[in-house]
Design an enzyme around this catalytic site. Structure first.
Site, short mmCIF file in Angstrom:
data_model
loop_
_atom_site.label_atom_id
_atom_site.label_comp_id
_atom_site.label_asym_id
_atom_site.label_seq_id
_atom_site.Cartn_x
_atom_site.Cartn_y
_atom_site.Cartn_z
N ASP A 100 129.55 -16.28 -60.28
CA ASP A 100 129.68 -15.90 -58.88
C ASP A 100 130.95 -16.46 -58.25
O ASP A 100 131.53 -15.86 -57.35
CB ASP A 100 128.47 -16.40 -58.09
CG ASP A 100 127.42 -15.32 -57.89
OD1 ASP A 100 127.79 -14.13 -57.85
OD2 ASP A 100 126.24 -15.66 -57.77
N GLU A 133 124.02 -6.74 -58.42
CA GLU A 133 124.71 -7.72 -59.25
C GLU A 133 124.51 -7.45 -60.74
O GLU A 133 125.44 -7.68 -61.55
CB GLU A 133 124.21 -9.13 -58.89
CG GLU A 133 124.65 -9.57 -57.51
CD GLU A 133 123.74 -10.64 -56.91
OE1 GLU A 133 124.27 -11.54 -56.23
OE2 GLU A 133 122.51 -10.55 -57.10
N ASN A 176 119.51 -11.84 -63.99
CA ASN A 176 119.87 -12.49 -62.73
C ASN A 176 118.76 -13.46 -62.37
O ASN A 176 117.70 -13.06 -61.87
CB ASN A 176 120.06 -11.43 -61.65
CG ASN A 176 120.57 -11.99 -60.33
OD1 ASN A 176 120.57 -13.19 -60.12
ND2 ASN A 176 121.01 -11.10 -59.46
N ARG A 189 123.94 -13.93 -64.95
CA ARG A 189 124.57 -14.37 -63.70
C ARG A 189 124.45 -15.89 -63.61
O ARG A 189 123.37 -16.46 -63.67
CB ARG A 189 123.88 -13.75 -62.49
CG ARG A 189 124.47 -14.24 -61.17
CD ARG A 189 123.61 -13.86 -59.97
NE ARG A 189 124.07 -14.51 -58.77
CZ ARG A 189 123.28 -14.87 -57.77
NH1 ARG A 189 121.97 -14.66 -57.84
NH2 ARG A 189 123.79 -15.45 -56.70
N HIS A 206 126.66 -11.08 -47.33
CA HIS A 206 125.54 -11.05 -48.29
C HIS A 206 124.47 -11.96 -47.70
O HIS A 206 124.53 -13.18 -47.81
CB HIS A 206 125.97 -11.55 -49.66
CG HIS A 206 124.86 -11.50 -50.66
ND1 HIS A 206 124.79 -10.57 -51.68
CD2 HIS A 206 123.74 -12.26 -50.79
CE1 HIS A 206 123.69 -10.76 -52.39
NE2 HIS A 206 123.03 -11.78 -51.86
N ILE A 207 123.48 -11.34 -47.06
CA ILE A 207 122.46 -12.12 -46.36
C ILE A 207 121.12 -11.94 -47.06
O ILE A 207 120.53 -10.86 -47.07
CB ILE A 207 122.31 -11.67 -44.88
CG1 ILE A 207 123.69 -11.59 -44.21
CG2 ILE A 207 121.39 -12.63 -44.14
CD1 ILE A 207 124.40 -12.88 -44.06
N GLY A 208 120.68 -13.00 -47.70
CA GLY A 208 119.38 -13.02 -48.35
C GLY A 208 118.81 -14.41 -48.19
O GLY A 208 119.14 -15.11 -47.25
N SER A 209 117.96 -14.83 -49.12
CA SER A 209 117.45 -16.20 -49.07
C SER A 209 118.60 -17.19 -49.13
O SER A 209 118.56 -18.25 -48.52
CB SER A 209 116.49 -16.44 -50.24
OG SER A 209 115.35 -15.64 -50.10
N GLY A 210 119.62 -16.83 -49.88
CA GLY A 210 120.91 -17.50 -49.82
C GLY A 210 121.85 -16.56 -49.07
O GLY A 210 121.84 -15.36 -49.33
#
Length: 428
Positions: A150, A412, A8, A94, A210-214
Site C-alpha cells: 500500500d 484492491e 486482502n 496486500r 478512501h473512507i472505511g474502518s481505516g
C-alpha cells in the site's frame, strides 16, 4: 490455466478473489470468483463464496484466525468451484507497510522478515497478511507468493511532505518519515477515474478519499501522490473505526497518567508508557468506537443529528452527532489543504472505501462544504442511487461543468491481479 489469487487481509477479515490471466489481454484479468470472511476473531466467522451466479453463505466455527480462514477458502474452492489449487500459479498479497520496498516483491525469506519487522508500524494489518502468506506458502508451495505494498503508491512524495521536523540523522537511520497507505486503492481510483473522464492518468488531478474502518485521503497531481493523510503508520490523519487519527503527540502520556483529574508533569504521578501500550490505545481503543460504542459508521449516521452541520459553532452532547462532525471536520481539513496543494486545479473529488461508497449522508455533508471551492453541487437522486449503479465510477454531481463529485467502487484485489498480470518477470 494462468490463475492469480488476490488476497486482502484486514484486521479481522479476509477478502479473496480469483482471476484468470489471458496472454492476449494481460491488463484485464478476468474475475472468476470471490470470497469474503468476516468476524474472524468473533466466531462463528461469516464466510461468503460467490461463483458463477451462485452464492454460498455460512457461519464457520472452525475459523479462528486468518490462517484457518484461508485454508477454509481453499477447501471450498475445490468443493464448490471445482478449482484445483494446483492451478493457482501466483498469489498476490496486500501488505499495508512496505517500508523501503517501492514495488511488488516475490516472498522469499529476506522479504518475509522485512515485512515482519514492519509489523509494529501497521499492527492492524501486516501481522494478518504475514499469517496468510505463511499459510499460502505451506499450502501452495508451487505458487509464487508476491507482496503488493500500500505504501508504494506514495514513493514519490516530495521530500518536504515526507519529512518530519525531527533530528534527521535519527530519522534516516530509523526510516522515520511519512510513507502513506491505501495505495492499491488509490492506484485503482486513479486508473478508473482517468478512464471515466477520458483523460490520461498522468494528466489527472484529484482529491481522493478512501473512507472505511481505516480512513485516509490523498492529493494526486498528474497521476502522482503529492500528499496523503496517513504518515509513518496508518494511525495518523483521519480517525477510523478504532484509530484516533491525528492527535497532539503528548496526549498519550496524559491519557495514561496516574492522575485522572488533571494534566501534570509531576514525575511522582507520571508513569512509563511503552510503545506497545500507546499503540494499543491509539490503534484499537480509539476512533468512532471509543466515542460511540460502535465501529459501524452506518449506525452512527442513522443516530446522528445532521441538521446543524451548516453551523460551525453548534455544540452537541450526543456522541453519534459528535463522531459524525469530527469525521466531517477532519475530512474538510485535508480537502482544503489538498485543494491548495493542487493550486485549485482539481478534476474531481472522489469518494471510495466502505463508508465513502455507502454513506449518502457523509457525501452530502462534504459536498455542501466544498461547493465554495468550485465543486459541483451533489445531485441528491444520484447520490442516493450510487449502490444501484453498476458503473465503477459514478458521477453524483449536477453536471454543470464545475469540478466533479465522483464515487469510485474501488477494488484492491483487481488492482493487485492487474499489476501481477502485467509484470513480466513474475511470469518468466
Amino acid at each position: 490455466m494462468s490463475l492469480v489469487l488476490a488476497v486482502n487481509a484486514g484486521s479481522s477479515s479476509l477478502k479473496i478473489s480469483l482471476f484468470r490471466r489471458s496472454v492476449d489481454n494481460v491488463a484485464n484479468p478476468a474475475l472468476l470468483l470471490s470470497s469474503s470472511i468476516s468476524s474472524i476473531f468473533a466466531p462463528p466467522a461469516k464466510f461468503k463464496f460467490s461463483f458463477a451466479h451462485r452464492s454460498l453463505n455460512e457461519e464457520v466455527e472452525s475459523i479462528h484466525d486468518h490462517a484457518s480462514a484461508f485454508m477454509h477458502f481453499l477447501d471450498r474452492l475445490k468443493e464448490e468451484a471445482s478449482v484445483d489449487p494446483i492451478d493457482i500459479k501466483h498469489i498476490a498479497h496486500r501488505v499495508v507497510h512496505g517500508g523501503d520496498y517501492i514495488s511488488p516483491v516475490i516472498i522469499f525469506e529476506e522479504s518475509y522478515h522485512h515485512i515482519e519487522r514492519l509489523s509494529d508500524l501497521a499492527p492492524l494489518h501486516n501481522g494478518s497478511a504475514l499469517s496468510v502468506i505463511k499459510s499460502a506458502i505451506r499450502a501452495l508451495p508451487h505458487a509464487k507468493s508476491i507482496a503488493f505494498f500500500d505504501s508504494a503508491f506514495h514513493k514519490d512524495l516530495p521530500t518536504h511532505v515526507a519529512t518530519y521536523a525531527i533530528n534527521q540523522q535519527v530519522a534516516q537511520e530509523r526510516g522515520l518519515k511519512k510513507y502513506g497507505f491505501h495505495g492499491l486503492s488509490y492506484a485503482f481510483i486513479l486508473r478508473a477515474v482517468a478512464a471515466h473522464l477520458n483523460k490520461a492518468p498522468d494528466t489527472l488531478n484529484i482529491i481522493a478519499l478512501h473512507i472505511g474502518s481505516g480512513a485516509s485521503m490523498c492529493a494526486i497531481r498528474n497521476g502522482q501522490s503529492i500528499d496523503t493523510s496517513m504518515g509513518l503508520t496508518p494511525l495518523s490523519g483521519l480517525p477510523g473505526a478504532t484509530r484516533a487519527g491525528d492527535i497532539d503527540a503528548s496526549l498519550i502520556f496524559h491519557y495514561t497518567s496516574r492522575s485522572p483529574a488533571r494534566m501534570s508533569h509531576d514525575p511522582s504521578i507520571s508513569r512509563e508508557v511503552k510503545v506497545t501500550e500507546a499503540e494499543d490505545i491509539l490503534n484499537f481503543k480509539s476512533g468512532w468506537k471509543a466515542l460511540t460504542g460502535t465501529a459501524n459508521f452506518k449506525e452512527i449516521t442513522e443516530k446522528a443529528d445532521t441538521s446543524t452541520l451548516s453551523d460551525p459553532m453548534s455544540r452537541t452532547a450526543d456522541p453519534n452527532t459528535l463522531a459524525f462532525r469530527i469525521m466531517l471536520d477532519r475530512i474538510l481539513h485535508f480537502a482544503g489543504a489538498y485543494h491548495l496543494a493542487l493550486h485549485g486545479d482539481v478534476d474531481a473529488l472522489v469518494f471510495a472505501g466502505g463508508v465513502g461508497e455507502r454513506s449518502v449522508e457523509l457525501r452530502r455533508a462534504v459536498g455542501e462544504a466544498v461547493a465554495c471551492l468550485g465543486f459541483t453541487a451533489i445531485n441528491e437522486k444520484k447520490n442516493k442511487q450510487v449502490s444501484d449503479d453498476e458503473g465503477i465510477v459514478v458521477d453524483i454531481g449536477r453536471g454543470d461543468g464545475r469540478k466533479r463529485m465522483l464515487v469510485c467502487h474501488t477494488d484492491e484485489q483487481l488492482e493487485m491481479a492487474r499489476e501481477c498480470s502485467l509484470e513480466s518477470e513474475f511470469w518468466a
